[in-house]
Design a protein around this motif. Structure first.
Motif, PDB file in Angstrom:
ATOM      1  N   GLY A 238       0.794  -1.230   0.000  1.00  0.00           N
ATOM      2  CA  GLY A 238       0.000   0.000   0.000  1.00  0.00           C
ATOM      3  C   GLY A 238       0.820   1.270   0.000  1.00  0.00           C
ATOM      4  O   GLY A 238       0.271   2.377  -0.087  1.00  0.00           O
ATOM      5  N   LEU A 239       2.151   1.142   0.048  1.00  0.00           N
ATOM      6  CA  LEU A 239       2.983   2.320   0.282  1.00  0.00           C
ATOM      7  C   LEU A 239       3.040   3.264  -0.918  1.00  0.00           C
ATOM      8  O   LEU A 239       2.883   4.483  -0.768  1.00  0.00           O
ATOM      9  N   ILE A 240       3.263   2.742  -2.130  1.00  0.00           N
ATOM     10  CA  ILE A 240       3.406   3.629  -3.279  1.00  0.00           C
ATOM     11  C   ILE A 240       2.118   4.419  -3.527  1.00  0.00           C
ATOM     12  O   ILE A 240       2.159   5.607  -3.864  1.00  0.00           O
ATOM     13  N   GLY A 241       0.974   3.785  -3.313  1.00  0.00           N
ATOM     14  CA  GLY A 241      -0.290   4.499  -3.477  1.00  0.00           C
ATOM     15  C   GLY A 241      -0.458   5.602  -2.460  1.00  0.00           C
ATOM     16  O   GLY A 241      -0.929   6.703  -2.775  1.00  0.00           O
ATOM     17  N   LEU A 242      -0.064   5.323  -1.213  1.00  0.00           N
ATOM     18  CA  LEU A 242      -0.158   6.334  -0.162  1.00  0.00           C
ATOM     19  C   LEU A 242       0.753   7.516  -0.474  1.00  0.00           C
ATOM     20  O   LEU A 242       0.339   8.682  -0.359  1.00  0.00           O
ATOM     21  N   LEU A 243       1.990   7.249  -0.885  1.00  0.00           N
ATOM     22  CA  LEU A 243       2.921   8.326  -1.191  1.00  0.00           C
ATOM     23  C   LEU A 243       2.400   9.193  -2.332  1.00  0.00           C
ATOM     24  O   LEU A 243       2.471  10.433  -2.284  1.00  0.00           O
ATOM     25  N   ASN A 244       1.884   8.553  -3.375  1.00  0.00           N
ATOM     26  CA  ASN A 244       1.350   9.297  -4.513  1.00  0.00           C
ATOM     27  C   ASN A 244       0.169  10.175  -4.095  1.00  0.00           C
ATOM     28  O   ASN A 244       0.077  11.349  -4.477  1.00  0.00           O
ATOM     29  N   SER A 245      -0.707   9.633  -3.258  1.00  0.00           N
ATOM     30  CA  SER A 245      -1.871  10.403  -2.813  1.00  0.00           C
ATOM     31  C   SER A 245      -1.457  11.579  -1.944  1.00  0.00           C
ATOM     32  O   SER A 245      -2.027  12.672  -2.055  1.00  0.00           O
ATOM     33  N   LEU A 246      -0.471  11.373  -1.070  1.00  0.00           N
ATOM     34  CA  LEU A 246       0.000  12.479  -0.236  1.00  0.00           C
ATOM     35  C   LEU A 246       0.501  13.632  -1.094  1.00  0.00           C
ATOM     36  O   LEU A 246       0.250  14.809  -0.811  1.00  0.00           O
ATOM     37  N   SER A 247       1.214  13.295  -2.184  1.00  0.00           N
ATOM     38  CA  SER A 247       1.710  14.325  -3.080  1.00  0.00           C
ATOM     39  C   SER A 247       0.563  15.031  -3.794  1.00  0.00           C
ATOM     40  O   SER A 247       0.531  16.263  -3.887  1.00  0.00           O
ATOM     41  N   LEU A 248      -0.408  14.267  -4.288  1.00  0.00           N
ATOM     42  CA  LEU A 248      -1.558  14.858  -4.982  1.00  0.00           C
ATOM     43  C   LEU A 248      -2.379  15.748  -4.055  1.00  0.00           C
ATOM     44  O   LEU A 248      -3.002  16.716  -4.504  1.00  0.00           O
ATOM     45  N   LEU A 249      -2.369  15.430  -2.765  1.00  0.00           N
ATOM     46  CA  LEU A 249      -3.123  16.217  -1.794  1.00  0.00           C
ATOM     47  C   LEU A 249      -2.354  17.443  -1.308  1.00  0.00           C
ATOM     48  O   LEU A 249      -2.824  18.165  -0.432  1.00  0.00           O
ATOM     49  N   GLY A 250      -1.152  17.660  -1.849  1.00  0.00           N
ATOM     50  CA  GLY A 250      -0.433  18.888  -1.570  1.00  0.00           C
ATOM     51  C   GLY A 250       0.603  18.827  -0.478  1.00  0.00           C
ATOM     52  O   GLY A 250       1.080  19.872  -0.018  1.00  0.00           O
ATOM     53  N   ARG A 251       1.002  17.628  -0.074  1.00  0.00           N
ATOM     54  CA  ARG A 251       2.029  17.560   0.965  1.00  0.00           C
ATOM     55  C   ARG A 251       3.337  18.169   0.478  1.00  0.00           C
ATOM     56  O   ARG A 251       3.786  17.885  -0.650  1.00  0.00           O
ATOM     57  N   ILE A 252       3.967  18.964   1.336  1.00  0.00           N
ATOM     58  CA  ILE A 252       5.290  19.505   1.024  1.00  0.00           C
ATOM     59  C   ILE A 252       6.311  19.181   2.117  1.00  0.00           C
ATOM     60  O   ILE A 252       7.514  19.322   1.904  1.00  0.00           O
ATOM     61  N   ASP A 253       5.847  18.736   3.286  1.00  0.00           N
ATOM     62  CA  ASP A 253       6.759  18.402   4.379  1.00  0.00           C
ATOM     63  C   ASP A 253       7.495  17.102   4.083  1.00  0.00           C
ATOM     64  O   ASP A 253       6.908  16.158   3.530  1.00  0.00           O
TER      65      ASP A 253
END
Length: 302
Positions: free
Chosen positions: A69-84
């Motif tokens: 589930g990790l690659i999907g989570l990372l991609n979603s975090l980026s799409l949701l605007g994470r910058i930290d």
């Protein structure tokens, strides 16, 4: 607050009502993700976990039910605007896997992904800040696999008021005493910190024993834990199968908890062959009464 929330409690493959292994550990305002099986990001949404507070991800080993589930989570975090920045602690091969997935999909993350490899020879502390310390240790599984010790540290020393008054230390200086400072009096006397304070109380410990055959080699790592998570893939009548597949049974997990002198045990990583989980408690509690099932959505305060 120090607590564990179960996102997934199943082994190998998801079922309609159980998901592969994933947990959120809350350490005050920081969230740690321990393992990230398929569907973890959906569970994070379902249980209203604040993604913005996620700081660290720990992957125990590279069987798919612990990281697919990790690659999907990372991609979603980026799409949701994470910058930290986000730090992943995992076996070294995972960095290659993630970078290849990102490259092949033409994906660029909008935050810095930091990677810390877990190598058995380097076991020990891998993360430490003013209130949190995380260590890792090897378990015994079919491939390299690691458990984690997550500790909430209390750094402030305890003032002994009568002693502080006897040495004429002003109350305005107490906060510095709590941080370990000595006190220099005007008459030249240096008041040593340990004359007027006590050591900070012991912090609380959560020990996550990832996939493993039953082995008492884990006792030093689990000893006196406030909360221990131990896998229980099978009921005890399948102890031989558990050993063949480098997994543990209900009774074995409870036995390790008992011998380690832990305060509380939660069990999970149930085989998909079981539709009812209550028998795991029926076998575990006679050995170690303070045992609970790792129920998805449940939060266990440490």
């Amino acid at each position: 607050m120090f607590a564990v929330t179960i996102l997934g409690n199943n082994s190998a493959i998801p079922t309609l009502d159980r998901h592969p292994t994933a947990q959120i550990v809350t350490c005050n305002d920081q969230l740690l993700l321990v393992d990230c099986g398929e569907g973890t990001q959906l569970q994070i949404a379902r249980y209203k976990i604040k993604r913005s507070r996620l700081r660290y991800i720990f992957i125990s080993h590279l069987h798919g039910d612990h990281y697919f589930g990790l690659i999907g989570l990372l991609n979603s975090l980026s799409l949701l605007g994470r910058i930290d920045p986000l730090t992943v602690y995992a076996p070294p091969e995972l960095e290659t896997i993630l970078l290849l997935q990102l490259e092949c999909s033409g994906t660029t993350l909008h935050f810095e992904l930091q990677f810390v490899p877990l190598i058995a020879e380097n076991q020990g502390v891998i993360l430490e800040d003013k209130e949190l310390r995380v260590s890792f240790f090897p378990t015994r599984h079919r491939i390299p696999c690691y458990g984690f010790i997550i500790e909430m540290q209390k750094r402030k020393r305890k003032i002994i008021p009568e002693q502080a008054r006897a040495y004429e230390i002003p109350a305005a200086y107490f906060s510095q005493l709590q941080d370990g400072a000595d006190y220099q009096r005007k008459d030249g006397l240096l008041v040593k910190n340990d004359w007027v304070t006590l050591p900070p109380p012991l912090g609380k410990r959560y020990v996550y024993c990832a996939d493993t055959i039953y082995t008492e080699d884990l006792l030093p790592f689990a000893e006196k834990a406030d909360l221990l998570y131990h896998e229980t893939t099978y009921l005890n009548n399948l102890a031989e199968r558990a050993a063949e597949r480098y997994h543990s049974t209900s009774v074995q997990a409870a036995t390790l908890a008992l011998k380690a002198g832990v305060k509380r045990l939660i069990i999970g990583h149930f085989s998909s062959k079981y539709t009812e989980l209550e028998p795991f408690l029926e076998e575990s509690r006679p050995v170690f009464p303070d045992t609970d099932l790792a129920i998805e959505g449940a939060t266990y305060i440490i």
